[in-house]
Design an enzyme around this catalytic site. Structure first.
Site, PDB file in Angstrom:
ATOM      1  N   GLN A   3     -20.832  13.535 -37.073  1.00 31.13           N
ATOM      2  CA  GLN A   3     -19.855  12.869 -37.949  1.00 31.13           C
ATOM      3  C   GLN A   3     -18.489  12.768 -37.261  1.00 31.13           C
ATOM      4  O   GLN A   3     -17.664  11.945 -37.639  1.00 31.13           O
ATOM      5  CB  GLN A   3     -19.745  13.645 -39.262  1.00 31.13           C
ATOM      6  CG  GLN A   3     -18.795  13.056 -40.271  1.00 31.13           C
ATOM      7  CD  GLN A   3     -18.983  13.663 -41.645  1.00 31.13           C
ATOM      8  OE1 GLN A   3     -19.946  13.344 -42.335  1.00 31.13           O
ATOM      9  NE2 GLN A   3     -18.092  14.555 -42.044  1.00 31.13           N
ATOM     10  N   THR A  34       0.896  -1.154   0.000  1.00 38.50           N
ATOM     11  CA  THR A  34       0.000   0.000   0.000  1.00 38.50           C
ATOM     12  C   THR A  34       0.933   1.202   0.000  1.00 38.50           C
ATOM     13  O   THR A  34       2.034   1.131   0.571  1.00 38.50           O
ATOM     14  CB  THR A  34      -0.919   0.049   1.238  1.00 38.50           C
ATOM     15  OG1 THR A  34      -0.091   0.126   2.403  1.00 38.50           O
ATOM     16  CG2 THR A  34      -1.812  -1.185   1.347  1.00 38.50           C
ATOM     17  N   HIS A  35       0.556   2.259  -0.669  1.00 39.43           N
ATOM     18  CA  HIS A  35       1.421   3.440  -0.837  1.00 39.43           C
ATOM     19  C   HIS A  35       2.756   3.067  -1.490  1.00 39.43           C
ATOM     20  O   HIS A  35       3.749   3.762  -1.298  1.00 39.43           O
ATOM     21  CB  HIS A  35       1.713   4.134   0.501  1.00 39.43           C
ATOM     22  CG  HIS A  35       0.497   4.345   1.353  1.00 39.43           C
ATOM     23  ND1 HIS A  35      -0.202   5.538   1.369  1.00 39.43           N
ATOM     24  CD2 HIS A  35      -0.158   3.509   2.195  1.00 39.43           C
ATOM     25  CE1 HIS A  35      -1.231   5.428   2.209  1.00 39.43           C
ATOM     26  NE2 HIS A  35      -1.231   4.203   2.708  1.00 39.43           N
ATOM     27  N   LYS A  55      20.939  -2.577 -21.501  1.00 37.67           N
ATOM     28  CA  LYS A  55      19.533  -2.223 -21.329  1.00 37.67           C
ATOM     29  C   LYS A  55      18.557  -3.211 -21.943  1.00 37.67           C
ATOM     30  O   LYS A  55      18.771  -3.752 -23.011  1.00 37.67           O
ATOM     31  CB  LYS A  55      19.275  -0.855 -21.955  1.00 37.67           C
ATOM     32  CG  LYS A  55      19.905   0.271 -21.159  1.00 37.67           C
ATOM     33  CD  LYS A  55      19.068   0.657 -19.971  1.00 37.67           C
ATOM     34  CE  LYS A  55      18.237   1.862 -20.330  1.00 37.67           C
ATOM     35  NZ  LYS A  55      17.420   2.268 -19.201  1.00 37.67           N
ATOM     36  N   TYR A  73     -30.446  14.781 -35.653  1.00 32.44           N
ATOM     37  CA  TYR A  73     -29.102  14.707 -36.225  1.00 32.44           C
ATOM     38  C   TYR A  73     -28.512  16.091 -36.479  1.00 32.44           C
ATOM     39  O   TYR A  73     -29.193  16.986 -36.977  1.00 32.44           O
ATOM     40  CB  TYR A  73     -29.135  13.932 -37.551  1.00 32.44           C
ATOM     41  CG  TYR A  73     -27.768  13.814 -38.213  1.00 32.44           C
ATOM     42  CD1 TYR A  73     -26.885  12.809 -37.859  1.00 32.44           C
ATOM     43  CD2 TYR A  73     -27.359  14.749 -39.174  1.00 32.44           C
ATOM     44  CE1 TYR A  73     -25.627  12.717 -38.439  1.00 32.44           C
ATOM     45  CE2 TYR A  73     -26.100  14.663 -39.765  1.00 32.44           C
ATOM     46  CZ  TYR A  73     -25.239  13.646 -39.392  1.00 32.44           C
ATOM     47  OH  TYR A  73     -24.004  13.561 -39.966  1.00 32.44           O
ATOM     48  N   SER A 100      18.866  -0.642 -25.958  1.00 33.64           N
ATOM     49  CA  SER A 100      19.269   0.749 -26.135  1.00 33.64           C
ATOM     50  C   SER A 100      20.393   0.800 -27.157  1.00 33.64           C
ATOM     51  O   SER A 100      21.227  -0.100 -27.217  1.00 33.64           O
ATOM     52  CB  SER A 100      19.750   1.311 -24.792  1.00 33.64           C
ATOM     53  OG  SER A 100      20.629   2.397 -25.008  1.00 33.64           O
ATOM     54  N   GLU A 139       5.420   0.282 -21.119  1.00 32.01           N
ATOM     55  CA  GLU A 139       5.329   1.746 -21.044  1.00 32.01           C
ATOM     56  C   GLU A 139       4.252   2.283 -21.983  1.00 32.01           C
ATOM     57  O   GLU A 139       3.481   3.172 -21.636  1.00 32.01           O
ATOM     58  CB  GLU A 139       6.680   2.377 -21.389  1.00 32.01           C
ATOM     59  CG  GLU A 139       7.766   2.056 -20.373  1.00 32.01           C
ATOM     60  CD  GLU A 139       9.143   2.399 -20.926  1.00 32.01           C
ATOM     61  OE1 GLU A 139       9.492   3.589 -20.916  1.00 32.01           O
ATOM     62  OE2 GLU A 139       9.857   1.494 -21.382  1.00 32.01           O
ATOM     63  N   LYS A 159     -16.814   9.183 -35.370  1.00 28.72           N
ATOM     64  CA  LYS A 159     -16.184   7.949 -35.864  1.00 28.72           C
ATOM     65  C   LYS A 159     -14.691   7.852 -35.620  1.00 28.72           C
ATOM     66  O   LYS A 159     -14.195   6.821 -35.153  1.00 28.72           O
ATOM     67  CB  LYS A 159     -16.502   7.781 -37.342  1.00 28.72           C
ATOM     68  CG  LYS A 159     -17.934   7.351 -37.562  1.00 28.72           C
ATOM     69  CD  LYS A 159     -18.334   7.442 -39.003  1.00 28.72           C
ATOM     70  CE  LYS A 159     -19.764   7.901 -39.126  1.00 28.72           C
ATOM     71  NZ  LYS A 159     -20.025   9.249 -38.595  1.00 28.72           N
ATOM     72  N   ASN A 219      14.596  -2.583 -22.124  1.00 28.70           N
ATOM     73  CA  ASN A 219      13.556  -1.631 -21.711  1.00 28.70           C
ATOM     74  C   ASN A 219      12.155  -2.197 -21.915  1.00 28.70           C
ATOM     75  O   ASN A 219      11.883  -2.834 -22.936  1.00 28.70           O
ATOM     76  CB  ASN A 219      13.702  -0.328 -22.500  1.00 28.70           C
ATOM     77  CG  ASN A 219      14.990   0.401 -22.164  1.00 28.70           C
ATOM     78  OD1 ASN A 219      15.426   0.377 -21.024  1.00 28.70           O
ATOM     79  ND2 ASN A 219      15.591   1.018 -23.156  1.00 28.70           N
TER      80      ASN A 219
HETATM   81  N1  ARG Z   1     -21.304  11.096 -43.002  1.00 38.26           N
HETATM   82  C1  ARG Z   1     -22.404  11.360 -42.163  1.00 38.26           C
HETATM   83  C2  ARG Z   1     -22.057  11.091 -40.705  1.00 38.26           C
HETATM   84  O1  ARG Z   1     -21.112  10.458 -40.477  1.00 38.26           O
HETATM   85  C3  ARG Z   1     -23.570  10.519 -42.575  1.00 38.26           C
HETATM   86  C4  ARG Z   1     -24.882  11.114 -42.213  1.00 38.26           C
HETATM   87  C5  ARG Z   1     -25.139  12.281 -43.054  1.00 38.26           C
HETATM   88  N2  ARG Z   1     -26.447  12.792 -42.816  1.00 38.26           N
HETATM   89  C6  ARG Z   1     -26.749  14.031 -43.174  1.00 38.26           C
HETATM   90  N3  ARG Z   1     -27.960  14.437 -42.932  1.00 38.26           N
HETATM   91  N4  ARG Z   1     -25.906  14.839 -43.738  1.00 38.26           N
HETATM   92  O2  ARG Z   1     -22.721  11.532 -39.806  1.00 38.26           O
END
Ligand code: ARG
Length: 459
Positions: A323, A156-157, A284, A318, A278, A291, A326, A286
């Protein structure tokens, strides 16, 4: 020239910089398989409900398979002017099958299309994380089994606390990664509703069958509210949150490995396969993989914060802001899967130094609590007084430059006259760990029971 998908009301095409900021094809091409699966399910449903003719639906379905194979064999030309994966696929479909391609987008919008594509993708990543965590848990269980009763210091610690067993320490990570796994299972279950058919936001006047598309894509049911369906990104946030917690666990063990593999600790030897040398210091070795795993949480948590920040304050439904979901999720998922694989390999290939662990376990007055407990049990001292007597004995040993078991009985009796020779039994680390028989404790029998439980669950 104006866009062929939505250019009806446009006299001019977009500025080149507008195209650059607007286009997502550079990254959302990763959704091609999900996009095509979603479109195929949609087309089959349009035919089954009589919205398009069977022959058009057949042409669409087959054409989409051609597009799929073109993408998978690297023949497909992705076009930035077509913005995203949805329009790239549909445009190519039109080149291949002609007019019927224009019927695919009936009763659908890119809003529900991207929602279904992305859910399918994130759902796959949950499955990958679950599989990756299962493999990692197995690697920890194997390490635990190999050294189930090897003693080591518990900290601990980062100060020596009490002796524990190697098996116990390894199994503690199995518990953590099991919770991580269940978080991905929960998230998967919750996200497994199909937004396809929400259309732009309000649903559609066409007599679609949302049960059918949901079932075809492996969802438990369709989503219940079309407005929510196109604006929800909780599923991605849950994935990122679960990933962040998991990455935090990976980071903690990575840090232990960095410490343990140092020349000062030598608790473990990492395999050459997971270390680097190294260019200047020949001695070394590593722990680079450890890490990097310690650091990867930064990217994953960063992605989580980024998407929360994108989503907060967005009005329904929306907005193009979404967008931005992603790239964060793609990067976090790639980072997590690589991290799980690397940790699984590193844990599988590492070797614990039993003797070094045992030596370390016996140092640092690690059995002081056992001594205090003995004073309570055998002499009937109140724990607070036992704590004080033991503290005095530790100070005595410290000034004598020895450890507790090295004190003579006379020295001990000088601190408390009632102490007897059998006290030395509890000062040994083996006895110490064996005595911790409480459920979940470090006693080898308890650890064996933990291992047996997990081996059954992981079989
Ligand atoms: N490329 C767009 C996204 O990833 C797809 C949806 C587009 N819809 C729109 N109403 N422009 O969100």
């Amino acid at each position: 020239s104006a866009n062929q998908m939505w250019g009806g009301r446009f006299a001019e095409g977009p500025d080149a910089i507008m195209t650059a900021i607007n286009a997502s094809i550079g990254f959302d091409k990763r959704l091609y398989a999900q996009d095509i699966a979603g479109s195929r399910a949609h087309a089959a449903m349009l035919a089954a409900t009589g919205i398009v003719t069977p022959s058009d639906a057949k042409a669409i379905g087959e054409g989409l398979l051609t597009v799929l194979s073109e993408i998978e064999t690297g023949q497909f030309q992705f076009r930035t002017d077509l913005e995203d994966i949805h329009m790239n696929v549909e445009n190519r479909l039109k080149e291949i099958i002609g007019a019927p391609a224009g019927r695919l987008h009936t009763a659908r919008s890119r809003n529900d299309q991207v929602a279904v594509d992305f859910r399918l993708w994130v759902r796959d990543q949950c499955d990958a994380a679950i599989a990756g965590l299962t493999a990692l848990m197995r690697a920890f269980v194997a390490q635990a089994e190999a050294g189930v009763d090897w003693v080591m210091p518990g900290f601990t610690h980062l100060q020596t606390a009490q002796p524990v067993t190697w098996g116990h320490h390894m199994m503690s990570y199995v518990e953590m990664f099991a919770r991580d796994r269940s978080r991905f299972e929960d998230a998967r279950r919750r996200m497994n509703e199909c937004p396809l058919g929400a259309a732009a936001l309000a649903g559609t006047g066409f007599p679609i069958d949302r049960q059918m598309t949901a079932a075809a894509l492996g969802f438990d049911r369709p989503t219940a509210n079309s407005l929510d369906s196109v604006s929800d990104r909780d599923f991605a946030l849950e994935f990122l949150a679960a990933s962040s917690i998991c990455a935090m666990h990976l980071s903690r063990f990575a840090e232990e490995l960095v410490i343990w593999s140092s020349a000062q600790f030598r608790f473990v030897r990492l395999s050459d396969k997971w270390t680097t040398g190294s260019s200047i210091m020949p001695q070394k070795k590593n722990p680079d993989a450890a890490e990097l795993l310690r650091a990867k949480i930064g990217r994953i948590l960063g992605a989580t914060v980024a998407l929360f920040t994108v989503m907060k304050g967005l009005p329904l439904t929306y907005s193009k802001d979404m967008q931005e979901d992603k790239e964060q999720v793609f990067d976090a998922a790639d980072t997590l899967m690589l991290g799980l694989a690397a940790m699984t390999g590193m844990v599988g290939d590492m070797t614990a130094n039993r003797d070094v662990l045992a030596q370390a376990a016996a140092s640092g007055f690690s059995t002081a609590t056992d001594l205090a407990d003995w004073l309570v049990r055998e002499l009937g001292l109140p724990f607070r007084e036992a704590h004080h007597v033991t503290g005095t004995l530790v100070a005595l040993a410290e000034s004598a430059g020895c450890d507790l078991p090295d004190l003579t009985l006379e020295q001990m009796q000088g601190v408390h006259a009632g102490i007897r020779a059998d006290v030395f039994d509890v000062l040994g680390v083996e006895n110490s760990v064996r005595s911790r028989q409480s459920y979940g404790g470090t006693a080898p029998d308890q650890v064996r029971a933990q291992i047996a439980r997990w081996k059954e669950k992981l079989a």
